[in-house]
Scaffold this motif. Structure first.
Motif, PDB file in Angstrom:
ATOM      1  N   VAL A 672      32.069  37.024  43.388  1.00  0.00           N
ATOM      2  CA  VAL A 672      33.379  37.650  43.565  1.00  0.00           C
ATOM      3  C   VAL A 672      34.433  36.710  42.996  1.00  0.00           C
ATOM      4  N   ASP A 673      35.236  37.211  42.091  1.00  0.00           N
ATOM      5  CA  ASP A 673      36.308  36.430  41.467  1.00  0.00           C
ATOM      6  C   ASP A 673      37.631  36.753  42.154  1.00  0.00           C
ATOM      7  N   PHE A 674      38.319  35.710  42.601  1.00  0.00           N
ATOM      8  CA  PHE A 674      39.608  35.855  43.276  1.00  0.00           C
ATOM      9  C   PHE A 674      40.705  35.194  42.452  1.00  0.00           C
ATOM     10  N   SER A 675      41.913  35.734  42.538  1.00  0.00           N
ATOM     11  CA  SER A 675      43.066  35.063  41.918  1.00  0.00           C
ATOM     12  C   SER A 675      44.193  34.966  42.940  1.00  0.00           C
ATOM     13  N   ASN A 676      44.927  33.882  42.857  1.00  0.00           N
ATOM     14  CA  ASN A 676      46.061  33.642  43.752  1.00  0.00           C
ATOM     15  C   ASN A 676      47.320  34.103  43.030  1.00  0.00           C
TER      16      ASN A 676
END
Length: 784
Positions: A672-676
């Motif tokens: 799972v790729d997350f971005s802030n």
């Protein structure tokens, strides 16, 4: 041309990343520890603070609405510094015609000392800015030493400097006298209400006044190791920085008035009837509030308007301030509360206009507040705690002024009910912060308002299931957090420079602490650390660094990233699930893996060109000439051969029993790729919904962002196939955009739908169903 080596470029990039990282330590932002304040956040072994004792005689003129007083102040210099002068606060000078408070009013105006962000100017605001007829401010009549000799003094707006005859050295005390008077402001007059906090209210129906007398005497300013003299001017928003001491106060009022005050009444025999004394003694052991002055008795007093006078004498030990209330309108009830084995008198004073709401709830709310706050901090140390209904909201040691009046028919909306209970909890709670944990309100409003609002939230939730708390839940701060950045300041902003004081100094720090308790640390660690801070700084003067350091010291968790994000920036929380890549383990079993590949190929649609060639190319070269066929034309790479089987058996034989068990488990894994997006780093709280309808949640600490604050990827291993992913499923982090919290994406309600959903939340609307039902019963002949 300048040539920069690759090492220099790397160092520059590293420096840039470090400077921007939320996980860099709070070094330059916090003061250097010393002998007075330690790196752990505790008072140092040479910590000191000043003390000021007061002996005051004051008279209330009920005809002129004027206070006249004389005080003897004994000031103790416990600092290592010789003092050539001392500073006192003259807070009533905020109502002087020439005060900076009036001169610096902005176009939007203020109410109650808090800036309002609006482009509309009301008629009352215009009148408030234009009306300067009130003769406000302290009128100093004399300043003398103990022998009666005049002392040189200089009034500097809301401050007064007294020059000492000789330097006051460590361990010495200085005794002096001040005489003064001032005109009490009408709190309901918008020109006089804002910033003053106290005042009086006139009731035209019966011609009586109710007085809440606050900031009424010249008070010693704080001299400490952190600021020296704290003599910042009082401009309305930043409240008070005060010195602890002992008080004896003689209050002379009309003989039919009831007086409530900081401290313990010393002469009940002279000011109370025998029956009132009996009721008060009964209240000490009562299980519910005992009415000491009844509504019927108060109504009779409203008609008398006595001309003779009585003097009420109160004493208070180790308090930072003193306030009192006086009126012939007061109903008075009380009951004893057991706090740590000691009886504390919870009491309420209120006019008939506040009944039945205050009679039912006020003293019970006082008692509840003492119990809950004591549980999370320290046992309440004072002998009394008082709630006064004065159509107000302000706090002082052992006494506070609150609002919450029903309609004239005795009915009230749930908004008024919960608003009244909340303000009582809040103002009584201020006994803990800042009356005992004595932070500097003039500089840091959040240190008392934010911490107190957090505890208010806990107390509200322990009052009633599903209590409609307005501040504390993360979702309630979202609208403020996603405001235009030009309208926001960090929590760590001086009180007088904050545009939206309510969200900034009350709601945001309270929400941050709730998140810290529920999501970051957990209740056990947080409660231990918060109690340690409270106990360390009882009857002392903490600053922000003392709070930050103690919470880390006592919890054992590095929280610099959290303080930096929530308290030193205006960044919001907005974390997105950008992509999910599904995978499965390679079992090496040809029967399984080749069947999987065959199924994947079969599930893919045939290329468009191949489909069209079936029509446009009647025969291929190989189809036309069989001599072109060879082994590979009939070879099936996905067929399971004997060689495949032998290779698999050899592989299985090489595995340990543990590896065999893991291989047979047939796990699923997901990257799972997350971005802030928002900037504020927070833990990743991910809910997994499986194809069988079950769910579970994994919590990843915020430290996952420590290398890269912008983007991270995480692999999750699951026993079952995941259907969907949800970030922050319980709305714990105040994420300002939940549309990107789902994978696959979900449609979100429109703003209109959200408003419609929330329109019937209790404690939010202004409707009064109680009144409506009462009127319906009356119409139908059902009586009351």
């Amino acid at each position: 041309m300048v040539v920069i080596s690759t090492m220099a470029v790397s160092a520059l990039a590293q420096s840039e990343n470090t400077d921007k990282s939320y996980f860099r330590q709070l070094g330059q932002e916090l003061p250097t520890p010393n002998n007075y304040r330690t790196g752990s956040g505790a008072p140092g072994h040479e910590y000191w603070q000043q003390r000021a004792d007061y002996d005051i005689k004051v008279e209330l003129d009920d005809e002129k609405q004027r206070i006249t007083g004389a005080e003897t102040v004994t000031y103790f210099n416990n600092s290592p510094d010789p003092l050539n002068y001392i500073w006192l606060q003259l807070d009533q000078n905020i109502l002087d015609k020439e005060s900076d408070y009036y001169k610096t009013q902005t176009g939007s105006g203020r109410r109650g000392g808090v800036s309002q962000l609006t482009d509309k100017i009301t008629t009352s605001q215009i009148k408030a800015l234009a009306d300067r007829s009130f003769d406000g401010g302290h009128k100093i009549q004399y300043v003398r030493d103990v022998a009666g000799n005049p002392l040189k003094y200089t009034i500097v707006k809301t401050m007064m400097r007294i020059d000492l005859p000789k330097p006051l050295r460590k361990g010495e005390k200085f005794v002096f006298n001040v005489g003064w008077y001032y005109n009490v402001n009408d709190r309901l007059n918008p020109a006089l209400a804002a910033g003053s906090r106290g005042g009086c209210e006139f009731f035209p129906e019966d011609g009586n006044w109710l007085y809440s007398i606050t900031q009424w005497f010249p008070r010693m300013a704080v001299y400490d190791d952190y600021n020296g003299w704290n003599h910042k001017q009082f401009l309305g928003q930043g409240e008070f920085s005060l010195t602890f001491g002992n008080y004896k106060v003689a209050i002379t009022v009309p003989s039919d008035h009831i007086v409530g005050a900081t401290g313990v009444l010393q002469n009940p025999q002279q000011v109370l009837t025998a029956e009132q004394q009996r009721r008060f003694n009964e209240a000490k052991t009562a299980k519910k509030p005992v009415v000491i002055v009844t509504q019927a008795e108060a109504i009779e007093k409203e008609k008398t308007k006595a001309k003779d006078k009585k003097t009420w004498i109160y004493q208070a030990e180790n308090v930072r301030d003193f306030a009192f209330t006086s009126s012939r309108k007061f109903i008075w009830d009380a009951m004893g509360v057991n706090i740590g084995g000691k009886t504390v008198m919870a009491m309420s004073y209120y006019p008939k206009e506040a009944n039945p709401l205050y009679g039912q709830y006020s003293t019970e709310a006082v008692a509840h507040t003492l119990r809950v706050y004591s549980k999370y901090t320290f046992d309440y140390p004072y002998p009394v705690a008082i709630s006064v209904e004065a159509s107000n909201g302000m706090e002082y040691p052992m006494i506070c002024f609150n609002y919450g009046r029903p309609e004239k028919d005795g009915t009230y909306s749930d908004r008024i009910k919960y608003g009244a209970i909340s303000v009582i909890i809040h103002e009584v709670g201020h006994n803990f912060f800042p009356m005992i944990v004595n932070s500097d309100e003039r500089n840091w409003t959040w240190m008392d308002e934010g911490l107190n609002t957090f505890l208010q939230f806990l107390a509200e939730q322990e009052w009633d299931r599903n209590y409609p708390s307005q501040r504390g839940f993360p979702k309630n701060i979202v609208d403020y957090m996603k405001s235009d950045q030009s309208e926001l300041e960090p929590i760590m902003t001086n009180s007088e420079s904050v545009k939206q004081l309510g969200p900034n100094a009350y709601a945001k720090p309270a929400t941050a602490l709730n998140i810290l308790r529920e999501t970051i640390l957990g209740r056990e660690l947080f409660d231990h650390a918060f109690k340690e801070y409270s106990r360390r700084w009882m009857f002392k003067h903490p600053n922000p660094a003392d709070f930050f350091r103690t919470m880390e010291d006592a919890s054992g968790i590095d929280l610099d990233w959290f303080w930096r994000g929530w308290f030193f920036t205006t960044d919001p929380v907005d974390i997105s699930i950008d992509r999910v890549v599904e995978g499965v383990f390679d079992t090496k079993n040809p029967e399984i893996e080749k069947a999987r590949l065959r199924a994947e190929r079969a599930s893919k649609p045939e290329e468009l060109g191949i489909q069209r060639n079936r029509k446009d190319v009647p025969q291929t070269a190989v189809e036309a000439n069989p001599d072109l066929l060879d082994f590979y034309n009939s070879y099936d790479p996905l067929a399971v051969t004997e060689a495949d089987k032998k290779a698999y058996q050899a592989y299985i034989a090489s595995l340990s029993p543990e590896d065999k068990k893991w291989l047979e488990s047939q796990k699923y894994f997901y990257q799972v790729d997350f971005s802030n997006v928002g900037g504020l780093v927070m833990p990743l709280i991910v809910e997994f919904e499986y194809e069988d309808g079950t769910k579970d949640v994994e919590r990843i600490p915020a430290e996952i962002w420590r290398i890269d604050n912008k983007k991270v990827s995480k692999i999750f291993v699951k026993d079952k196939k995941v259907k969907s992913f949800t970030l922050d499923p319980y709305s714990e982090t105040a994420d300002i955009d939940i549309s990107n919290n789902y994978f696959p994406r979900r449609s979100q309600p429109t703003r209109f739908e959200l408003i419609k959903q929330n329109s019937y939340m209790r404690g939010v609307g202004g409707a009064n169903p109680m009144q409506q039902q009462k009127q319906e019963k009356k119409t139908s002949g059902g009586g009351n």
